[in-house]
Scaffold this motif. Structure first.
Motif, PDB file in Angstrom:
ATOM      1  N   ASN A 178      33.140  -7.066   6.766  1.00 18.47           N
ATOM      2  CA  ASN A 178      32.449  -7.440   8.007  1.00 18.47           C
ATOM      3  C   ASN A 178      31.469  -8.590   7.830  1.00 18.47           C
ATOM      4  OD1 ASN A 178      33.711  -5.360   9.614  1.00 18.47           O
ATOM      5  ND2 ASN A 178      32.476  -3.913   8.432  1.00 18.47           N
ATOM      6  N   ASP A 179      31.127  -8.917   6.585  1.00 17.48           N
ATOM      7  CA  ASP A 179      30.281 -10.086   6.343  1.00 17.48           C
ATOM      8  C   ASP A 179      30.969 -11.371   6.801  1.00 17.48           C
ATOM      9  OD1 ASP A 179      27.759  -9.422   4.323  1.00 17.48           O
ATOM     10  OD2 ASP A 179      29.370  -7.957   4.228  1.00 17.48           O
ATOM     11  N   GLN A 180      32.292 -11.315   6.955  1.00 15.38           N
ATOM     12  CA  GLN A 180      33.057 -12.505   7.328  1.00 15.38           C
ATOM     13  C   GLN A 180      32.981 -12.808   8.827  1.00 15.38           C
ATOM     14  OE1 GLN A 180      37.082 -12.283   5.540  1.00 15.38           O
ATOM     15  NE2 GLN A 180      36.242 -10.719   4.159  1.00 15.38           N
ATOM     16  N   ASN A 181      32.278 -11.986   9.600  1.00 14.35           N
ATOM     17  CA  ASN A 181      32.183 -12.204  11.050  1.00 14.35           C
ATOM     18  C   ASN A 181      31.157 -13.291  11.360  1.00 14.35           C
ATOM     19  OD1 ASN A 181      34.102 -10.270  11.729  1.00 14.35           O
ATOM     20  ND2 ASN A 181      32.597  -8.619  11.751  1.00 14.35           N
ATOM     21  N   CYS A 182      31.547 -14.522  11.095  1.00 14.09           N
ATOM     22  CA  CYS A 182      30.630 -15.668  11.189  1.00 14.09           C
ATOM     23  C   CYS A 182      31.125 -16.764  12.131  1.00 14.09           C
ATOM     24  CB  CYS A 182      30.413 -16.277   9.800  1.00 14.09           C
ATOM     25  SG  CYS A 182      29.674 -15.150   8.589  1.00 14.09           S
ATOM     26  N   ASP A 183      32.128 -16.447  12.950  1.00 16.92           N
ATOM     27  CA  ASP A 183      32.653 -17.441  13.885  1.00 16.92           C
ATOM     28  C   ASP A 183      31.808 -17.417  15.152  1.00 16.92           C
ATOM     29  OD1 ASP A 183      34.072 -19.129  15.502  1.00 16.92           O
ATOM     30  OD2 ASP A 183      36.005 -18.139  15.243  1.00 16.92           O
ATOM     31  N   GLU A 184      30.806 -18.271  15.192  1.00 13.84           N
ATOM     32  CA  GLU A 184      29.853 -18.271  16.312  1.00 13.84           C
ATOM     33  C   GLU A 184      30.516 -18.594  17.636  1.00 13.84           C
ATOM     34  OE1 GLU A 184      25.241 -19.689  17.030  1.00 13.84           O
ATOM     35  OE2 GLU A 184      26.532 -20.854  15.688  1.00 13.84           O
ATOM     36  N   LYS A 185      31.668 -19.251  17.586  1.00  9.48           N
ATOM     37  CA  LYS A 185      32.355 -19.642  18.821  1.00  9.48           C
ATOM     38  C   LYS A 185      33.367 -18.591  19.291  1.00  9.48           C
ATOM     39  CE  LYS A 185      31.875 -24.616  17.958  1.00  9.48           C
ATOM     40  NZ  LYS A 185      32.590 -25.909  17.768  1.00  9.48           N
ATOM     41  N   ARG A 186      33.439 -17.481  18.570  1.00 10.58           N
ATOM     42  CA  ARG A 186      34.341 -16.419  18.995  1.00 10.58           C
ATOM     43  C   ARG A 186      33.906 -15.900  20.368  1.00 10.58           C
ATOM     44  NH1 ARG A 186      34.951 -10.546  15.941  1.00 10.58           N
ATOM     45  NH2 ARG A 186      36.403  -9.594  17.429  1.00 10.58           N
ATOM     46  N   PRO A 187      34.826 -15.760  21.316  1.00 12.27           N
ATOM     47  CA  PRO A 187      34.441 -15.285  22.650  1.00 12.27           C
ATOM     48  C   PRO A 187      33.789 -13.903  22.597  1.00 12.27           C
ATOM     49  CG  PRO A 187      36.662 -16.197  22.685  1.00 12.27           C
ATOM     50  CD  PRO A 187      36.252 -16.115  21.239  1.00 12.27           C
ATOM     51  N   GLN A 188      32.872 -13.698  23.470  1.00 11.45           N
ATOM     52  CA  GLN A 188      32.189 -12.438  23.750  1.00 11.45           C
ATOM     53  C   GLN A 188      31.183 -12.036  22.673  1.00 11.45           C
ATOM     54  OE1 GLN A 188      34.762  -9.307  25.129  1.00 11.45           O
ATOM     55  NE2 GLN A 188      33.082  -7.914  25.563  1.00 11.45           N
ATOM     56  N   ARG A 189      31.611 -11.814  21.416  1.00 12.18           N
ATOM     57  CA  ARG A 189      30.675 -11.264  20.439  1.00 12.18           C
ATOM     58  C   ARG A 189      30.339 -12.218  19.295  1.00 12.18           C
ATOM     59  NH1 ARG A 189      33.443  -6.347  17.172  1.00 12.18           N
ATOM     60  NH2 ARG A 189      31.890  -6.951  15.628  1.00 12.18           N
ATOM     61  N   GLY A 190      30.860 -13.437  19.337  1.00  7.97           N
ATOM     62  CA  GLY A 190      30.677 -14.352  18.216  1.00  7.97           C
ATOM     63  C   GLY A 190      29.224 -14.657  17.896  1.00  7.97           C
ATOM     64  N   GLN A 191      28.417 -14.913  18.915  1.00 11.06           N
ATOM     65  CA  GLN A 191      27.012 -15.252  18.674  1.00 11.06           C
ATOM     66  C   GLN A 191      26.236 -14.056  18.139  1.00 11.06           C
ATOM     67  OE1 GLN A 191      25.112 -17.200  21.965  1.00 11.06           O
ATOM     68  NE2 GLN A 191      26.630 -18.847  22.073  1.00 11.06           N
ATOM     69  N   ALA A 192      26.500 -12.867  18.687  1.00 13.45           N
ATOM     70  CA  ALA A 192      25.808 -11.672  18.203  1.00 13.45           C
ATOM     71  C   ALA A 192      26.206 -11.359  16.764  1.00 13.45           C
ATOM     72  CB  ALA A 192      26.125 -10.481  19.114  1.00 13.45           C
ATOM     73  N   ASP A 193      27.492 -11.489  16.437  1.00 12.52           N
ATOM     74  CA  ASP A 193      27.958 -11.261  15.063  1.00 12.52           C
ATOM     75  C   ASP A 193      27.265 -12.190  14.081  1.00 12.52           C
ATOM     76  OD1 ASP A 193      29.662  -9.232  15.723  1.00 12.52           O
ATOM     77  OD2 ASP A 193      31.501 -10.408  15.584  1.00 12.52           O
ATOM     78  N   THR A 194      27.231 -13.479  14.445  1.00 10.07           N
ATOM     79  CA  THR A 194      26.647 -14.461  13.535  1.00 10.07           C
ATOM     80  C   THR A 194      25.153 -14.219  13.357  1.00 10.07           C
ATOM     81  OG1 THR A 194      28.306 -16.078  14.239  1.00 10.07           O
ATOM     82  CG2 THR A 194      26.364 -16.925  13.092  1.00 10.07           C
ATOM     83  N   ARG A 195      24.483 -13.861  14.421  1.00 11.18           N
ATOM     84  CA  ARG A 195      23.040 -13.659  14.373  1.00 11.18           C
ATOM     85  C   ARG A 195      22.662 -12.406  13.571  1.00 11.18           C
ATOM     86  NH1 ARG A 195      22.488 -13.861  19.331  1.00 11.18           N
ATOM     87  NH2 ARG A 195      22.402 -11.642  19.860  1.00 11.18           N
ATOM     88  N   ASN A 196      23.447 -11.344  13.676  1.00  6.29           N
ATOM     89  CA  ASN A 196      23.028 -10.048  13.140  1.00  6.29           C
ATOM     90  C   ASN A 196      23.841  -9.524  11.965  1.00  6.29           C
ATOM     91  OD1 ASN A 196      21.026  -9.558  15.289  1.00  6.29           O
ATOM     92  ND2 ASN A 196      22.817  -9.440  16.609  1.00  6.29           N
ATOM     93  N   MET A 197      25.069  -9.977  11.816  1.00  9.88           N
ATOM     94  CA  MET A 197      25.979  -9.379  10.848  1.00  9.88           C
ATOM     95  C   MET A 197      26.435 -10.348   9.762  1.00  9.88           C
ATOM     96  SD  MET A 197      29.668  -7.568  11.680  1.00  9.88           S
ATOM     97  CE  MET A 197      28.906  -6.582  12.963  1.00  9.88           C
ATOM     98  N   CYS A 198      26.696 -11.570  10.133  1.00 12.03           N
ATOM     99  CA  CYS A 198      27.294 -12.569   9.244  1.00 12.03           C
ATOM    100  C   CYS A 198      26.458 -12.835   7.997  1.00 12.03           C
ATOM    101  CB  CYS A 198      27.461 -13.861  10.037  1.00 12.03           C
ATOM    102  SG  CYS A 198      27.594 -15.373   9.053  1.00 12.03           S
ATOM    103  N   THR A 199      27.154 -12.952   6.859  1.00  9.53           N
ATOM    104  CA  THR A 199      26.578 -13.598   5.674  1.00  9.53           C
ATOM    105  C   THR A 199      27.597 -14.613   5.173  1.00  9.53           C
ATOM    106  OG1 THR A 199      27.462 -12.035   4.029  1.00  9.53           O
ATOM    107  CG2 THR A 199      25.316 -11.496   5.029  1.00  9.53           C
ATOM    108  N   TYR A 200      27.105 -15.656   4.541  1.00 12.54           N
ATOM    109  CA  TYR A 200      27.993 -16.730   4.109  1.00 12.54           C
ATOM    110  C   TYR A 200      28.279 -16.648   2.617  1.00 12.54           C
ATOM    111  CZ  TYR A 200      27.048 -18.809   8.672  1.00 12.54           C
ATOM    112  OH  TYR A 200      26.938 -19.033  10.023  1.00 12.54           O
ATOM    113  N   PRO A 201      29.543 -16.891   2.220  1.00 17.11           N
ATOM    114  CA  PRO A 201      29.907 -16.829   0.808  1.00 17.11           C
ATOM    115  C   PRO A 201      29.393 -18.040   0.046  1.00 17.11           C
ATOM    116  CG  PRO A 201      31.756 -17.629   2.083  1.00 17.11           C
ATOM    117  CD  PRO A 201      30.676 -17.286   3.079  1.00 17.11           C
TER     118      PRO A 201
END
Length: 457
Positions: free
Chosen positions: A262-285
């Motif tokens: 789930n750290d891979q959820n970093c696509d900020e442009k993904r519809p609906q949840r992309g911004q929330a994922d990037t803000r709260n869940m995403c980490t970058y490799p």
């Protein structure tokens, strides 16, 4: 407090000492619980408890009002539109998942128990005995990133709900072993591939759900599996799941760190949840040279940094951290699900998805980088599961989740995890046990884990 100037229903919120965060998912949540008191009796003292069960009742009221969770309701700071009858009904319904446990604890008149209005004493008996084995948290709303509905588990991290009520004796044994200095604790920090699932969702299982079965009966090992579906290494920590287990850590215990899906959820442009994922869940490799990648001033968004939070926390308690790569998805080189041969797939690349990735790279390699930099015991579960699934091309659906709805009615309404639409990430029982065996094999193959290996069958 003096309630003479107040008008029911009352909206109540308790926050742990020093806490100030019940809503912001970008930083660690404070412990927050709410309660709704539907009526105030005149000319007498009124009891209003705040606890895990009262918060669950607030969550049920919030759901009735189409709100995201208890904090969404409490943050309105207004009781406008709240119906006393609805509150009373939801409070009363709070007894359902714990009714038998209350009876087993010797609570008189358990059938009339109200989590908000029944007087309680912190004496380890009766109602308090039940509350002490409950693990309380709040969920996560994927679309917005704010806290969601209240969740309850027992001390063995099994979900507690109306259909799966609390088993008091089991929970008390689990809690006693978690606290027992004579036991070795193995904590699992992970995601849905390791989670413990409800009986209703059988045959789905996570490998952590069955891992304790691999230790010798007399080894005195307690596995604490609070792995959580949909969580990354970052929000698993921020939402308090590690904290719930870490309170029991003692020198010589073990912490298995198993994140990356789930750290891979970093696509900020993904519809609906992309911004929330990037803000709260995403980490970058890390990049190809092993350098950490993160936005300026935000090192917590580095995957290696996020993993090292657990390493440091474990070592601070004298525990031994173990790090593993994620289990594989059943994808081929073109990322086609259920196609072979399966190859490594825990990486992101430029132009992927909707093109909203600020940084891309290989998550499994970042785990290797982290293991090397911190001199950690390392188990390559991705490689082991790839080898396993490629050796089981004819029957892989017996291990990954592909349930027959005729046998497992829950899956009659599910869009994934069925024979016609297999889940290529998660497991059924045979797969969970196979992965748990691979973890045990990895422990035995790692000289630094010799003491733990001796406890395995």
């Amino acid at each position: 407090m003096d309630a003479s100037g107040l008008k029911a229903p009352l909206m109540l919120l308790a926050v742990e000492a020093g806490g100030d965060n019940c809503s912001d998912s970008t930083r660690p949540w404070s412990k927050c619980v709410g309660a709704l008191l539907p009526v105030l009796e005149a000319d007498q003292a009124n009891v209003a408890n705040l606890n895990a069960l009262s918060d669950r009742a607030v969550s049920a009221v919030a759901s009735s009002l189409k709100l995201r969770g208890p904090q969404d309701l409490l943050d309105r700071r207004s009781t406008a539109g709240l119906d006393a009858a609805l509150i009373a009904a939801r409070n009363a319904a709070g007894r359902i998942p714990v009714l038998q446990a209350l009876k087993d604890a010797g609570v008189s008149d358990a059938e009339r128990f109200d989590p908000v209005r029944t007087p309680m004493v912190a004496d380890g008996k009766g109602v308090d005995a039940v509350l002490r084995v409950l693990v309380h948290n709040r969920g996560y709303d994927n679309d917005t990133g704010v806290p969601g509905g209240t969740s309850l588990q027992d001390a063995d991290y099994r979900n507690v709900a109306d259909k799966e009520p609390l088993e008091l004796a089991h929970a008390q044994r689990a809690l006693a072993r978690a606290k027992d200095p004579g036991y070795t604790r193995v904590l699992i920090v992970g995601d849905s591939t390791a989670s413990t699932y409800e009986r209703e969702r059988l045959p789905r299982m996570g490998w952590g759900q069955v891992f304790e079965d691999l230790f010798k009966a007399d080894a005195r090992v307690k596995v604490l599996n609070n792995a959580k579906s949909g969580r990354s290494s970052r929000n698993f920590y921020n939402q308090g799941y590690f904290r719930q287990m870490a309170q029991y850590l003692r020198p010589g215990d073990y912490v298995i760190i198993h994140h990356g899906h789930n750290d891979q959820n970093c696509d900020e442009k993904r519809p609906q949840r992309g911004q929330a994922d990037t803000r709260n869940m995403c980490t970058y490799p890390n990049d190809a040279q092993g350098n950490r990648q993160f936005p300026v001033g935000m090192p917590e968004m580095s995957f290696q940094h996020s993993l090292e939070v657990y390493v440091q926390a474990a070592r601070a308690k004298g525990a031994i951290p173990i790090i593993m790569t994620p289990t594989t998805r059943v994808w081929n080189k073109d990322r086609k699900a259920g196609q072979f041969p399966v190859v490594p797939n825990h990486f992101t690349f430029a132009g992927q998805g909707n093109g909203g990735y600020a940084f891309v790279g290989d998550y499994s390699q970042t785990i290797r980088d982290t293991a090397r930099a911190n001199k950690l015991p390392f188990i390559d579960i991705e490689a082991k599961t790839i080898a396993f699934v490629n050796a089981h091309q004819a029957d892989w659906k017996n291990y990954w989740l592909a349930a027959d709805p005729a046998k497992w009615p829950y899956y009659a309404t599910q869009s994934s995890g069925t024979l016609n639409s297999p889940d290529t990430t998660h497991f059924q029982e045979a797969g969970a046990r196979a992965v748990a065996a691979m973890v045990a094999e990895g422990i035995k193959e790692t000289p630094a884990l010799g003491d733990l290996a001796k406890k395995l069958k």
